[in-house]
Design an enzyme around this catalytic site. Sequence first.
Site, PDB file in Angstrom:
ATOM      1  N   SER A 179       0.938  -1.329  -0.136  1.00 14.74           N
ATOM      2  CA  SER A 179      -0.011  -0.085  -0.079  1.00 14.74           C
ATOM      3  C   SER A 179       0.918   1.212   0.119  1.00 14.74           C
ATOM      4  O   SER A 179       1.786   0.714   0.502  1.00 14.74           O
ATOM      5  CB  SER A 179      -0.662  -0.103   1.460  1.00 14.74           C
ATOM      6  OG  SER A 179      -1.167   1.097   1.905  1.00 14.74           O
ATOM      7  N   TYR A 194      -1.056  -0.902  10.560  1.00 18.91           N
ATOM      8  CA  TYR A 194      -1.854  -1.437   9.001  1.00 18.91           C
ATOM      9  C   TYR A 194      -0.538  -0.465   7.845  1.00 18.91           C
ATOM     10  O   TYR A 194       0.202  -1.390   7.266  1.00 18.91           O
ATOM     11  CB  TYR A 194      -2.584  -0.954   8.556  1.00 18.91           C
ATOM     12  CG  TYR A 194      -3.229  -0.565   7.426  1.00 18.91           C
ATOM     13  CD1 TYR A 194      -3.679  -2.233   6.945  1.00 18.91           C
ATOM     14  CD2 TYR A 194      -2.756   0.096   6.078  1.00 18.91           C
ATOM     15  CE1 TYR A 194      -3.925  -1.923   5.528  1.00 18.91           C
ATOM     16  CE2 TYR A 194      -2.720  -0.116   4.442  1.00 18.91           C
ATOM     17  CZ  TYR A 194      -3.705  -0.778   4.413  1.00 18.91           C
ATOM     18  OH  TYR A 194      -3.777  -1.395   3.116  1.00 18.91           O
ATOM     19  N   LYS A 198       1.912  -2.816   5.666  1.00 18.94           N
ATOM     20  CA  LYS A 198       2.997  -2.986   4.856  1.00 18.94           C
ATOM     21  C   LYS A 198       4.173  -2.214   4.662  1.00 18.94           C
ATOM     22  O   LYS A 198       4.675  -2.599   3.120  1.00 18.94           O
ATOM     23  CB  LYS A 198       1.722  -1.750   4.182  1.00 18.94           C
ATOM     24  CG  LYS A 198       0.093  -2.245   4.208  1.00 18.94           C
ATOM     25  CD  LYS A 198       0.110  -3.197   3.193  1.00 18.94           C
ATOM     26  CE  LYS A 198      -1.287  -3.674   3.272  1.00 18.94           C
ATOM     27  NZ  LYS A 198      -1.664  -5.155   2.622  1.00 18.94           N
TER      28      LYS A 198
END
Length: 290
Positions: A179, A194, A198
């Site tokens: 991402s 998160y 990533k």
Amino acid sequence: MLKLIASRTSLAILRRSQISSIHKNGVRLASLHSTPAIQREGLGDFALTDRVAIVTGGNRGLGLEAALAFSAAGSRAVYCLDLPEKPGEDWNAARQSVAKLGKRLLKTVEEIATKEGRMDVCVAAAGIAGAARSCLEYTEEELEEVYAVNLKGVFFTAQAAARQMDRFQIPGSIILLASIAGSVALKHTPVLPYNTSKGAVIQMARNMACELAQKNIRVNSLSPGYIETPMTTASISAQPEFQAIWSEQSFMNRLGKPHELRGIMTWLASDASSFCTGSNIIVDGGYTAW
């Protein structure tokens, strides 16, 4: 075709000769005819004729788009493996599931490769966002939950596929879904677990690419911007202001559509990208170019 392979884990097989849509529990998820038909004869190096792929997170979102794109490009079969749809609903069950994830994936992918006699492409797309809150408030359990899926799940998927590519001496392509959150901090979106997971996926792709290049296995990460997936839709439903915040950060002043990543995923999976490995491909509508 949907088969139960383990507790709360599902496997669907998409074969272009059998079906024109993916179904789960009788509910139509998506159709191969949702975009104009692709003439396989003219695909050239982009063709995936007779190739076998596995996709984790293949029931929805970008994993589903990868499965549809590979099927349209001529793959013999695309196996869609999925983690529990709601890993956080029962933390103890999720933790036990993740503890067994490595061995189960190794066995499942080995069975697929043995049945098909090859393993060509792997997309590790399963992931969760976790709770959005200040970095001062996260608990150890919340970090572990995200890292278990976004790091361990991605690694064990890539490892399992690479073992079978090496076993059959097949030139393979592994695509790890990262991402833009792995490269930049997201404005007004406090999801540290998160984001850091990533970032680790991007570095994971680089390291695996270095180690596996001599085996003719390519490994790249794909970093989308904000895409209209079930994950982002859920976030917007909970906090509607995110729609404007995320859209305004893109040059195009909108979120991306899942199908807009089909082309890049097909390119990474195919011989058209045969000299591309260890790269992080960003597709974000200009978000990170400011």
